[in-house]
Design an enzyme around this catalytic site. Structure first.
Site, mmCIF file in Angstrom:
data_model
loop_
_atom_site.group_PDB
_atom_site.id
_atom_site.type_symbol
_atom_site.label_atom_id
_atom_site.label_comp_id
_atom_site.label_asym_id
_atom_site.label_seq_id
_atom_site.Cartn_x
_atom_site.Cartn_y
_atom_site.Cartn_z
ATOM 1 N N TYR A 44 -0.805 -0.753 10.298
ATOM 2 C CA TYR A 44 -0.854 -1.231 8.691
ATOM 3 C C TYR A 44 0.213 -0.763 7.843
ATOM 4 C CZ TYR A 44 -3.485 -2.464 4.566
ATOM 5 O OH TYR A 44 -3.701 -2.880 3.038
ATOM 6 N N SER A 92 0.876 -1.030 0.129
ATOM 7 C CA SER A 92 -0.141 0.070 0.064
ATOM 8 C C SER A 92 0.806 1.125 0.104
ATOM 9 C CB SER A 92 -0.883 0.078 1.411
ATOM 10 O OG SER A 92 -1.392 1.399 1.463
#
Length: 322
Positions: A202, A176
């Site tokens: 994350y 990401s």
């Protein structure tokens, strides 16, 4: 995280991670890169029942590939499988139930898979988890670390010997752009210290996936490794894991198919395998893993990057069934 890094990242995102950015980037795509038959090639895709994972599975199935869908939820997985078979007419779609946060089970699954199947050409590590609060698994490991980092490491390492026995083996990990705001930190892998911020944890895991890919590519030179950012995509994971972001950006988010485009390209295109192994991609192009002028690079040494891999190796061995 510095204000500079945060705002630089958001501005970059607005110009590069949105649906419009994809449409603009896609003007330079070579259409025939994806015009391939995948008959006789086998693909394992984690988190294949929704979002980017399902869109990738559908695209592989359309091209005649065998798909191994690795999913946590049996009902959702079977429903997605039925959709894929119905839409593509390809019956070589297999469902495997595995929760990547259950560390010992990841080992058991990979070892059992190698005993049962002799063909695996491509592994796509797509499943991920954003937790709103800290939680631990049966082994006492923080759950999102177990899913996003250790689970990916164990699955990949365990399947490398099988991949190496097959033609043109590849491993693609869906990371990401959030990782651009995080420098590698290996001192708090279980998020035990400080306030637990699920989105930042994350993003740190996504940085760790980039480092893991770079390191594995050096060690296993017969497999082509890549890691990629799909852009900002409208998926159930984003809607549930980052509801405010999803709400404010909804009109600019990419479709799951647009998010899956580079995953598919890295998995099937001949052009992709000609690039060096271990690189980070966005919109079918190698891109830097650090923001310009950011501190994320200077603070992460080669030593620290190797240390991450040795810590993962030690943890993996601890939970390996004997």
């Amino acid at each position: 995280m510095s204000v500079y890094r945060n705002s630089a990242w958001f501005l970059k995102g607005l110009s590069e991670f949105t649906r419009n950015a994809f449409l603009s980037a896609s003007k330079r795509f070579v259409e025939k890169d994806l015009e391939v038959s995948l008959a006789g090639r086998a693909f394992m895709i984690t988190g294949a029942n929704s979002g980017i994972g399902k869109a990738t599975a559908m695209a592989v199935a359309k091209r005649g590939g065998t798909v191994h869908m690795v999913c946590r939820n049996k009902d959702k997985a079977e429903e997605a499988r039925a959709d894929i078979v119905k839409e593509t007419g390809n019956k070589e779609i297999h469902v495997h139930i595995l929760d990547l946060s259950e560390t010992k089970k990841v080992w058991e699954f990979a070892e059992a898979f190698k005993r049962k199947y002799k063909a695996l050409n491509v592994l796509i590590n797509n499943a991920g988890s954003i937790m709103s609060q800290r939680d631990v698994n049966a082994e006492g490991l923080e759950k999102s670390f177990a899913t996003n980092v250790l689970g990916v490491y164990i699955l990949t390492k365990s399947l490398i010997p099988l991949l190496e026995k097959n033609a043109d083996p590849r491993v693609i990990t869906v990371s990401s752009g959030g990782m651009l705001v995080q420098k590698l930190r290996i001192g708090n892998l279980q998020s035990e210290r400080g306030r637990y911020d699920g989105a930042m944890v994350y993003a740190q895991h996504k940085r760790q996936q980039v480092v893991m890919t770079e390191q594995l590519a050096k060690t296993h030179t017969s497999v082509h490794f890549s890691v990629m950012h799909p852009g900002w995509v409208d998926t159930p994971a984003v809607a549930n894991g980052m509801p405010d972001f999803h709400r404010s950006m909804k009109d600019s988010l990419r479709t799951p198919e647009q998010g899956a485009d580079t995953v598919l390209w890295l998995a099937v295109a001949e052009a992709a395998a000609k690039n060096p192994s271990g690189r980070f991609y966005m919109d079918r192009k190698m891109v830097p893993t650090h923001l310009p002028l950011a501190w994320t690079h200077s603070h992460s040494s080669a030593l620290e990057e190797q240390k991450l891999l040795s810590v993962l190796e030690d943890l993996a061995k601890t939970f390996q069934p004997h």
